[in-house]
Design a protein around this motif. Structure first.
Motif, PDB file in Angstrom:
ATOM      1  N   MET A 212      49.455  29.830  44.182  1.00  0.00           N
ATOM      2  CA  MET A 212      49.295  30.744  45.304  1.00  0.00           C
ATOM      3  C   MET A 212      48.746  32.090  44.836  1.00  0.00           C
ATOM      4  O   MET A 212      47.844  32.667  45.450  1.00  0.00           O
ATOM      5  N   GLY A 213      49.283  32.591  43.714  1.00  0.00           N
ATOM      6  CA  GLY A 213      48.801  33.863  43.184  1.00  0.00           C
ATOM      7  C   GLY A 213      47.341  33.819  42.807  1.00  0.00           C
ATOM      8  O   GLY A 213      46.604  34.799  43.007  1.00  0.00           O
ATOM      9  N   GLU A 214      46.878  32.683  42.288  1.00  0.00           N
ATOM     10  CA  GLU A 214      45.476  32.551  41.892  1.00  0.00           C
ATOM     11  C   GLU A 214      44.543  32.731  43.082  1.00  0.00           C
ATOM     12  O   GLU A 214      43.588  33.506  43.034  1.00  0.00           O
ATOM     13  N   TRP A 215      44.793  31.981  44.160  1.00  0.00           N
ATOM     14  CA  TRP A 215      43.831  32.054  45.259  1.00  0.00           C
ATOM     15  C   TRP A 215      43.974  33.350  46.058  1.00  0.00           C
ATOM     16  O   TRP A 215      42.978  33.867  46.591  1.00  0.00           O
ATOM     17  N   CYS A 216      45.183  33.911  46.110  1.00  0.00           N
ATOM     18  CA  CYS A 216      45.358  35.177  46.834  1.00  0.00           C
ATOM     19  C   CYS A 216      44.692  36.336  46.088  1.00  0.00           C
ATOM     20  O   CYS A 216      43.984  37.161  46.697  1.00  0.00           O
ATOM     21  N   THR A 217      44.892  36.428  44.772  1.00  0.00           N
ATOM     22  CA  THR A 217      44.289  37.528  44.015  1.00  0.00           C
ATOM     23  C   THR A 217      42.777  37.363  43.901  1.00  0.00           C
ATOM     24  O   THR A 217      42.044  38.363  43.880  1.00  0.00           O
ATOM     25  N   THR A 218      42.302  36.115  43.865  1.00  0.00           N
ATOM     26  CA  THR A 218      40.854  35.899  43.851  1.00  0.00           C
ATOM     27  C   THR A 218      40.232  36.349  45.161  1.00  0.00           C
ATOM     28  O   THR A 218      39.136  36.931  45.183  1.00  0.00           O
ATOM     29  N   THR A 219      40.921  36.094  46.275  1.00  0.00           N
ATOM     30  CA  THR A 219      40.431  36.566  47.569  1.00  0.00           C
ATOM     31  C   THR A 219      40.351  38.082  47.596  1.00  0.00           C
ATOM     32  O   THR A 219      39.363  38.665  48.071  1.00  0.00           O
ATOM     33  N   ALA A 220      41.393  38.752  47.083  1.00  0.00           N
ATOM     34  CA  ALA A 220      41.384  40.209  47.045  1.00  0.00           C
ATOM     35  C   ALA A 220      40.281  40.736  46.132  1.00  0.00           C
ATOM     36  O   ALA A 220      39.596  41.716  46.465  1.00  0.00           O
ATOM     37  N   ALA A 221      40.092  40.091  44.985  1.00  0.00           N
ATOM     38  CA  ALA A 221      39.055  40.527  44.046  1.00  0.00           C
ATOM     39  C   ALA A 221      37.664  40.337  44.621  1.00  0.00           C
ATOM     40  O   ALA A 221      36.762  41.149  44.380  1.00  0.00           O
ATOM     41  N   LEU A 222      37.490  39.281  45.402  1.00  0.00           N
ATOM     42  CA  LEU A 222      36.166  38.973  45.930  1.00  0.00           C
ATOM     43  C   LEU A 222      35.656  40.066  46.856  1.00  0.00           C
ATOM     44  O   LEU A 222      34.452  40.366  46.882  1.00  0.00           O
ATOM     45  N   THR A 223      36.563  40.707  47.600  1.00  0.00           N
ATOM     46  CA  THR A 223      36.130  41.776  48.508  1.00  0.00           C
ATOM     47  C   THR A 223      35.513  42.938  47.736  1.00  0.00           C
ATOM     48  O   THR A 223      34.558  43.563  48.203  1.00  0.00           O
ATOM     49  N   VAL A 224      36.055  43.228  46.551  1.00  0.00           N
ATOM     50  CA  VAL A 224      35.511  44.317  45.738  1.00  0.00           C
ATOM     51  C   VAL A 224      34.257  43.855  45.004  1.00  0.00           C
ATOM     52  O   VAL A 224      33.290  44.626  44.848  1.00  0.00           O
ATOM     53  N   GLN A 225      34.236  42.613  44.552  1.00  0.00           N
ATOM     54  CA  GLN A 225      33.056  42.094  43.859  1.00  0.00           C
ATOM     55  C   GLN A 225      31.835  42.082  44.770  1.00  0.00           C
ATOM     56  O   GLN A 225      30.710  42.286  44.317  1.00  0.00           O
ATOM     57  N   LEU A 226      32.047  41.869  46.065  1.00  0.00           N
ATOM     58  CA  LEU A 226      30.932  41.921  47.003  1.00  0.00           C
ATOM     59  C   LEU A 226      30.385  43.337  47.156  1.00  0.00           C
ATOM     60  O   LEU A 226      29.254  43.519  47.633  1.00  0.00           O
ATOM     61  N   LEU A 227      31.179  44.326  46.756  1.00  0.00           N
ATOM     62  CA  LEU A 227      30.702  45.712  46.728  1.00  0.00           C
ATOM     63  C   LEU A 227      30.005  46.040  45.410  1.00  0.00           C
ATOM     64  O   LEU A 227      29.516  47.158  45.236  1.00  0.00           O
ATOM     65  N   GLY A 228      29.994  45.074  44.477  1.00  0.00           N
ATOM     66  CA  GLY A 228      29.261  45.251  43.231  1.00  0.00           C
ATOM     67  C   GLY A 228      30.097  45.557  42.016  1.00  0.00           C
ATOM     68  O   GLY A 228      29.551  45.714  40.922  1.00  0.00           O
ATOM     69  N   LEU A 229      31.430  45.639  42.151  1.00  0.00           N
ATOM     70  CA  LEU A 229      32.301  45.974  41.018  1.00  0.00           C
ATOM     71  C   LEU A 229      33.092  44.753  40.585  1.00  0.00           C
ATOM     72  O   LEU A 229      33.645  44.030  41.419  1.00  0.00           O
ATOM     73  N   ASP A 230      33.161  44.532  39.282  1.00  0.00           N
ATOM     74  CA  ASP A 230      33.882  43.375  38.746  1.00  0.00           C
ATOM     75  C   ASP A 230      35.363  43.711  38.577  1.00  0.00           C
ATOM     76  O   ASP A 230      35.749  44.881  38.484  1.00  0.00           O
ATOM     77  N   THR A 231      36.198  42.680  38.524  1.00  0.00           N
ATOM     78  CA  THR A 231      37.640  42.857  38.373  1.00  0.00           C
ATOM     79  C   THR A 231      38.144  42.017  37.204  1.00  0.00           C
ATOM     80  O   THR A 231      37.475  41.088  36.752  1.00  0.00           O
ATOM     81  N   ILE A 232      39.334  42.345  36.730  1.00  0.00           N
ATOM     82  CA  ILE A 232      39.948  41.571  35.661  1.00  0.00           C
ATOM     83  C   ILE A 232      40.539  40.289  36.232  1.00  0.00           C
ATOM     84  O   ILE A 232      40.905  40.240  37.416  1.00  0.00           O
ATOM     85  N   PRO A 233      40.640  39.220  35.447  1.00  0.00           N
ATOM     86  CA  PRO A 233      41.396  38.045  35.907  1.00  0.00           C
ATOM     87  C   PRO A 233      42.884  38.373  35.892  1.00  0.00           C
ATOM     88  O   PRO A 233      43.402  38.913  34.907  1.00  0.00           O
TER      89      PRO A 233
END
Length: 398
Positions: A212-233
């Motif tokens: 559950m944590g994997e797909w929830c945090t990936t969803t949150a990270a994706l919103t920022v990645q679409l703005l052009g900034l990368d996130t940590i795993p």
């Protein structure tokens, strides 16, 4: 009569019902996500001018950040009052509350990720996402001989979106399969006999939480990645590849919280006391306290009789003891013994790590079970219910 009966083959009849995900749960999850994102945006904006720009002077800025800190800690309690009684929206609100509160503490103490203050855009993005932006030292723009941390840009937003969508779909399917598998057994698929069966149940619960944590945090990270900034795993296969308790907590499980703890509690306390063990104790104590805070939001209103205060604290104190024992053994065992341990196959070290950590896992999970966490997980997915199962004899075809 017996010959006719033998000639009649048995047929099976299975009646099933497919139920959709609970719409009210997803509605509340969207409400929490929007409300917490807006709150994070406002706190990020205000904290930038208070902590980075200090437009009102240092004393007023410190006072303002303290008020923001109180507001961020109280906000989730206010928010859940407008929601239906369901664990997942409460849990999401508590998660946002923890990350936003810790990031406000970092702004107050100046322990935020190096490079986060590069611009208002980067600062606010770091606040808005319940993950953490990725920074790297750029030597080509070094100042005063020191490399300057810069946010890492996503090479391709479309590729990031596809990669994120695959990751989300994979772990959502895994999570759905796990909770549906455990439902007929009241989420104790290995029984209630204690000993090894309890350890296996805890491992199963950890797999549910991780997926559950994997797909929830990936969803949150994706919103920022679409703005052009990368996130940590945030997770690095913790229950599949961890080779020791310190490797599990320090390099694989919830690296967002690990980094926050390391910057804000471990390093300052270790520097102040001259002891890394005291710094580690401070980090584990803080981890215990913020989990008690989360349970107060998402467990206490839902569990019969409320939450059991102190159980999750005992769990983290046990984990600190395990990590301390590991650290001690590394310094007292002879090199030959350490070489034997290092030479063990990775699956054996991972299994031993799981046994050590999961031996105390009921202290972490019992409150969550009483609040029906895993039923709440299942409510997010389509559900297959077996209505009836019967066998009968039918006449053989002519």
């Amino acid at each position: 009569g017996s010959e006719e009966s033998a000639a009649m083959p048995a047929t099976a009849r299975l009646d099933i019902e497919l139920l959709p995900p609970r719409i009210d749960v997803w509605r509340d999850l969207v409400i929490v996500s929007i409300a917490c994102t807006l709150c994070s945006f406002v706190v990020g904006l205000l904290s930038y001018f208070l902590a980075v720009r200090q437009v009102l002077g240092r004393r007023v800025s410190v006072l303002g950040l303290c008020l923001l800190l109180v507001a961020t800690a109280v906000f989730p309690f206010c928010l859940v009052g407008f929601l239906g009684p369901h664990f997942m929206p409460y849990f999401m609100a508590s998660t946002y509350g923890v990350t936003l509160t810790f990031k406000t503490v970092e702004a107050l103490l100046g322990t935020h990720p190096p490079g986060a203050q590069q611009s208002l855009f980067v600062w606010v993005c770091n606040f808005v996402t319940p993950t953490e932006l990725r920074f790297e030292a750029r030597h080509d723009d070094a100042q005063n001989g020191k490399a300057v941390p810069r946010p890492v840009r996503v090479p391709s937003r479309s590729q990031a979106a596809l990669r994120g969508a695959r990751h989300i779909a994979t772990f959502a399917l895994v999570n759905a399969a796990l909770v549906h598998f455990g439902a007929p057994f009241d989420y104790r698929p290995f029984g209630r006999r204690g000993g090894l069966t309890t350890i296996l149940d805890v491992y199963y619960w950890a797999a549910c939480l991780w997926s559950m944590g994997e797909w929830c945090t990936t969803t949150a990270a994706l919103t920022v990645q679409l703005l052009g900034l990368d996130t940590i795993p945030v997770f690095r296969s913790p229950i599949l590849h961890a080779t020791s308790p310190s490797n599990f907590w320090g390099a694989r499980w919830n690296l967002l919280i690990h980094n926050l703890m390391h910057r804000t509690y471990f390093k300052p306390v270790a520097r102040l006391t001259g002891s890394r063990q005291v710094g580690a104790l401070a980090a584990f104590i803080c981890s215990a306290f913020f989990h008690e805070y989360m349970w107060a939001i998402c467990v206490h209103p839902l569990a019969d009789g409320g939450m059991r205060v102190g159980e999750v604290t005992l769990f983290f104190m046990a984990q600190f003891a395990l990590c301390t024992l590991e650290h001690t053994l590394r310094h007292v065992l002879p090199k030959r013994a350490l070489d034997v341990v290092h030479a063990l196959p990775q699956p054996i070290k991972t299994a031993a790590t799981a046994v050590c950590i999961c031996s105390f896992g009921t202290l972490f999970c019992e409150n969550l079970l009483r609040a029906r966490l895993f039923d709440a997980m299942r409510d997010m997915y389509p559900q297959v219910h077996v209505l009836s199962w019967s066998t009968s004899k039918s006449a053989a075809p002519l």
